[in-house]
Design an enzyme around this catalytic site. Structure first.
Site, mmCIF file in Angstrom:
data_model
loop_
_atom_site.group_PDB
_atom_site.id
_atom_site.type_symbol
_atom_site.label_atom_id
_atom_site.label_comp_id
_atom_site.label_asym_id
_atom_site.label_seq_id
_atom_site.Cartn_x
_atom_site.Cartn_y
_atom_site.Cartn_z
ATOM 1 N N HIS A 30 0.738 -1.179 0.149
ATOM 2 C CA HIS A 30 0.047 0.022 -0.043
ATOM 3 C C HIS A 30 0.918 1.276 -0.090
ATOM 4 O O HIS A 30 2.177 1.125 0.219
ATOM 5 C CB HIS A 30 -0.911 0.056 1.206
ATOM 6 C CG HIS A 30 -1.633 -1.109 1.621
ATOM 7 N ND1 HIS A 30 -2.653 -1.517 0.911
ATOM 8 C CD2 HIS A 30 -1.308 -2.083 2.548
ATOM 9 C CE1 HIS A 30 -3.045 -2.743 1.370
ATOM 10 N NE2 HIS A 30 -2.395 -3.205 2.521
ATOM 11 N N TYR A 46 -8.837 4.357 10.732
ATOM 12 C CA TYR A 46 -7.783 4.572 11.476
ATOM 13 C C TYR A 46 -6.838 5.512 10.571
ATOM 14 O O TYR A 46 -7.274 5.832 9.583
ATOM 15 C CB TYR A 46 -6.741 3.184 11.131
ATOM 16 C CG TYR A 46 -6.426 2.819 9.982
ATOM 17 C CD1 TYR A 46 -5.176 3.114 9.353
ATOM 18 C CD2 TYR A 46 -7.120 1.669 9.354
ATOM 19 C CE1 TYR A 46 -5.147 2.522 7.817
ATOM 20 C CE2 TYR A 46 -6.911 1.269 8.129
ATOM 21 C CZ TYR A 46 -5.741 1.783 7.536
ATOM 22 O OH TYR A 46 -5.605 1.231 6.087
ATOM 23 N N THR A 74 -7.950 1.185 2.839
ATOM 24 C CA THR A 74 -9.186 1.955 3.341
ATOM 25 C C THR A 74 -8.968 3.014 4.004
ATOM 26 O O THR A 74 -10.073 3.766 3.984
ATOM 27 C CB THR A 74 -9.947 0.891 4.335
ATOM 28 O OG1 THR A 74 -9.066 0.575 5.524
ATOM 29 C CG2 THR A 74 -10.047 -0.461 3.766
ATOM 30 N N ARG A 127 -13.973 -4.107 10.949
ATOM 31 C CA ARG A 127 -13.359 -2.968 11.753
ATOM 32 C C ARG A 127 -12.646 -2.025 10.666
ATOM 33 O O ARG A 127 -11.991 -1.072 11.125
ATOM 34 C CB ARG A 127 -11.991 -3.670 12.420
ATOM 35 C CG ARG A 127 -10.985 -4.188 11.866
ATOM 36 C CD ARG A 127 -9.841 -4.782 12.458
ATOM 37 N NE ARG A 127 -9.226 -6.046 11.848
ATOM 38 C CZ ARG A 127 -8.485 -5.455 11.118
ATOM 39 N NH1 ARG A 127 -7.767 -4.398 10.872
ATOM 40 N NH2 ARG A 127 -7.686 -6.487 10.349
ATOM 41 N N TYR A 154 -11.340 -9.109 0.796
ATOM 42 C CA TYR A 154 -10.864 -9.078 2.118
ATOM 43 C C TYR A 154 -11.979 -9.482 3.032
ATOM 44 O O TYR A 154 -13.052 -8.720 3.154
ATOM 45 C CB TYR A 154 -10.085 -7.801 2.241
ATOM 46 C CG TYR A 154 -9.220 -7.968 3.577
ATOM 47 C CD1 TYR A 154 -8.764 -9.289 4.211
ATOM 48 C CD2 TYR A 154 -8.664 -6.762 4.334
ATOM 49 C CE1 TYR A 154 -8.016 -9.307 5.256
ATOM 50 C CE2 TYR A 154 -7.993 -6.973 5.575
ATOM 51 C CZ TYR A 154 -7.404 -8.220 5.907
ATOM 52 O OH TYR A 154 -6.699 -8.163 7.244
ATOM 53 N N HIS A 178 -4.773 -12.801 2.019
ATOM 54 C CA HIS A 178 -4.320 -13.358 3.361
ATOM 55 C C HIS A 178 -4.837 -14.718 3.634
ATOM 56 O O HIS A 178 -5.398 -14.940 4.868
ATOM 57 C CB HIS A 178 -4.403 -12.419 4.600
ATOM 58 C CG HIS A 178 -3.990 -10.770 4.354
ATOM 59 N ND1 HIS A 178 -3.015 -10.733 2.955
ATOM 60 C CD2 HIS A 178 -4.686 -9.849 4.659
ATOM 61 C CE1 HIS A 178 -3.074 -9.253 3.021
ATOM 62 N NE2 HIS A 178 -4.056 -8.926 4.152
ATOM 63 N N ASP A 246 2.858 -6.728 2.042
ATOM 64 C CA ASP A 246 2.005 -5.950 2.931
ATOM 65 C C ASP A 246 2.449 -4.672 3.369
ATOM 66 O O ASP A 246 1.802 -4.044 4.471
ATOM 67 C CB ASP A 246 1.109 -6.728 4.068
ATOM 68 C CG ASP A 246 -0.230 -6.005 4.489
ATOM 69 O OD1 ASP A 246 -0.970 -5.417 3.633
ATOM 70 O OD2 ASP A 246 -0.519 -6.070 5.696
HETATM 71 C C1 0GY Z 1 -3.785 -5.106 4.869
HETATM 72 C C2 0GY Z 1 -4.660 -5.282 5.819
HETATM 73 C C3 0GY Z 1 -5.360 -4.477 6.718
HETATM 74 C C4 0GY Z 1 -5.702 -3.295 6.203
HETATM 75 C C5 0GY Z 1 -6.216 -2.775 5.095
HETATM 76 O O1 0GY Z 1 -6.870 -1.322 3.448
HETATM 77 C C6 0GY Z 1 -6.639 -1.508 4.634
HETATM 78 O O2 0GY Z 1 -6.777 -0.762 5.405
HETATM 79 O O3 0GY Z 1 -5.934 -3.646 3.874
HETATM 80 C C7 0GY Z 1 -5.815 -4.872 7.982
HETATM 81 O O4 0GY Z 1 -5.818 -3.955 8.935
HETATM 82 O O5 0GY Z 1 -5.888 -6.016 8.008
HETATM 83 O O6 0GY Z 1 -4.027 -6.196 3.867
HETATM 84 O O7 0GY Z 1 -3.076 -4.419 4.513
#
Ligand code: 0GY
Length: 291
Positions: A30, A46, A74, A127, A154, A178, A246
Site C-alpha cells: 500500500h 484509522y 481503506t 473494523r 478481504y 491473506h 503488505d
Molecule cells: C492489509 C490489511 C489491513 C488493512 C487494509 O486497506 C486496509 O486498510 O488492507 C488490516 O488492517 O488487516 O491487507 O493491509
C-alpha cells in the site's frame, strides 16, 4: 496525526537471505499519503503514518523485487489518487487495485486503467469499512469485467460461509487476501480452513494471496504456525497464488515485521524453485501485466 498506538514500518530491514527470482512482484502493498499531498478519507477507521511511493520503491529495490501491486488502503476510502500517483510514477513497474463506489464513471475507470489499475477491492472486514450492499458490488464487478479486471476480496474466516454464495456469483477472477484470515492456532484439517480450500477447489477463478504471516501468526516471528496453512495453499493451487509484503503493514499491534525477514519466509511456504517462480513471477505477471 497518526493514531497514538500506530506502529510505523520497520526503519531498517535486513537484506533477505532468500534471493528472489528475476522479475519478482510484491503483489500486496500500500501507500499512505503523504497526508499533505493526499489527505486521508473522512470515513476512515484509522489514521496511519505517512508511507509514500518513494519509500515503497526504495524497499522494492532493497529487497530485490522488480515490481509492485499497490492495493488501495481503506484509510483513503474511494479516493484513489495516492495509489494512482504511485502507479504512474513507477512507469510500468506497478499495477494498482482500486476501491470504487457505485457512482464511479466509465471515464474514471478508463483513466485508472491507463494508470495501471487492473482490479477493484471489495472489503468485508468490519473494523475497516462500513457495509456495502452486495448489489453494489455485483454491479461494479459487472462493469470492471469489461475492462479485463479482477476482484480482490478481504474477509475474515468466520464470514466465509455466509459470503461463499456471493463470491460464487462474481464473474471475474477473484483474489482472496491473506488466505481468508485463518485461525492458525487450528490445524490445516480444521473445518474452517478446509472450507477455504474447498472454495478454491470448487471455483477455478478464485485465487489466494499467501500473505501476512505477521498478521495471522499467534506466535510471532519467525511465524512457524503459519507455515502449514500457507504451504498447503501453495502446494494445492500453485498457479493461483500471489505473494506480497503488505508494507507498510496497517494496523499491526503486536509488532512491526522486518520486511527482509518476511522475504525469507517465502521458501518455507513455496519450497521448490518452480513454486517460487509461479508465486512470485508467473502468476502476478499473468494477472497484472497480461498484454
Ligand atoms: C492489509 C490489511 C489491513 C488493512 C487494509 O486497506 C486496509 O486498510 O488492507 C488490516 O488492517 O488487516 O491487507 O493491509
Amino acid at each position: 496525526m497518526m493514531d497514538a498506538d500506530w506502529l510505523v514500518f520497520h526503519p531498517d530491514p535486513k537484506k533477505p537471505d532468500f534471493k528472489l527470482p528475476a522479475g519478482a512482484v510484491d503483489a500486496h502493498c500500500h501507500v499512505f499519503g503523504p497526508e499533505a499531498a493526499f489527505p486521508f478519507a473522512p470515513e476512515r477507521k484509522y489514521t496511519p503514518c505517512d508511507a509514500g511511493k518513494g519509500k515503497l520503491f526504495e524497499l522494492r529495490d532493497f529487497l530485490g523485487f522488480d515490481r509492485n501491486v499497490i492495493v488501495q488502503a481503506t484509510c483513503h476510502g474511494t479516493d484513489n489518487r495516492a495509489m494512482l500517483d504511485a502507479c504512474r510514477a513507477a512507469q510500468g513497474r506497478a499495477r494498482g487495485v482500486a476501491s470504487v463506489g457505485a457512482e464511479v464513471t466509465d471515464r474514471a475507470l478508463q483513466e485508472m486503467h491507463a494508470a495501471g489499475v487492473r482490479g477493484v477491492r471489495f472489503n468485508f472486514v468490519k473494523r475497516l469499512v462500513d457495509d456495502t450492499p452486495r448489489e453494489v458490488f455485483l454491479d461494479i464487478a459487472g462493469r470492471i469485467e469489461a475492462l479485463g479486471w479482477h476482484v480482490v476480496v478481504y474477509f475474515e474466516a468466520q464470514d466465509l460461509e455466509e459470503l461463499a454464495p456471493f463470491l460464487g456469483q462474481l464473474p471475474t477472477t477473484v483474489v482472496v487476501d491473506h488466505m481468508g484470515r485463518p485461525d492458525v492456532s487450528k490445524p490445516v484439517d480444521d473445518p474452517q480452513f478446509q472450507r477455504f480450500l474447498r472454495l478454491l477447489d470448487e471455483n477455478e477463478n478464485i485465487w489466494s494471496k499467501v500473505t501476512c504471516p505477521e498478521r495471522l501468526s499467534r506466535q510471532g516471528p519467525p511465524f512457524d504456525d503459519v507455515v502449514p496453512h500457507a504451504s498447503a495453499v501453495v502446494e494445492r493451487f500453485p498457479d493461483r497464488v500471489l505473494w506480497g509484503t503488505d508494507w507498510p503493514h496497517p494496523n499491526m499491534k503486536s509488532h512491526m515485521p522486518d520486511d527482509g525477514a518476511l522475504v525469507d519466509f517465502i521458501p518455507r511456504i513455496a519450497r521448490t524453485p518452480e513454486q517460487q517462480r509461479k508465486l512470485l513471477v508467473d502468476n502476478p505477471m499473468r494477472l497484472y501485466w497480461a498484454p
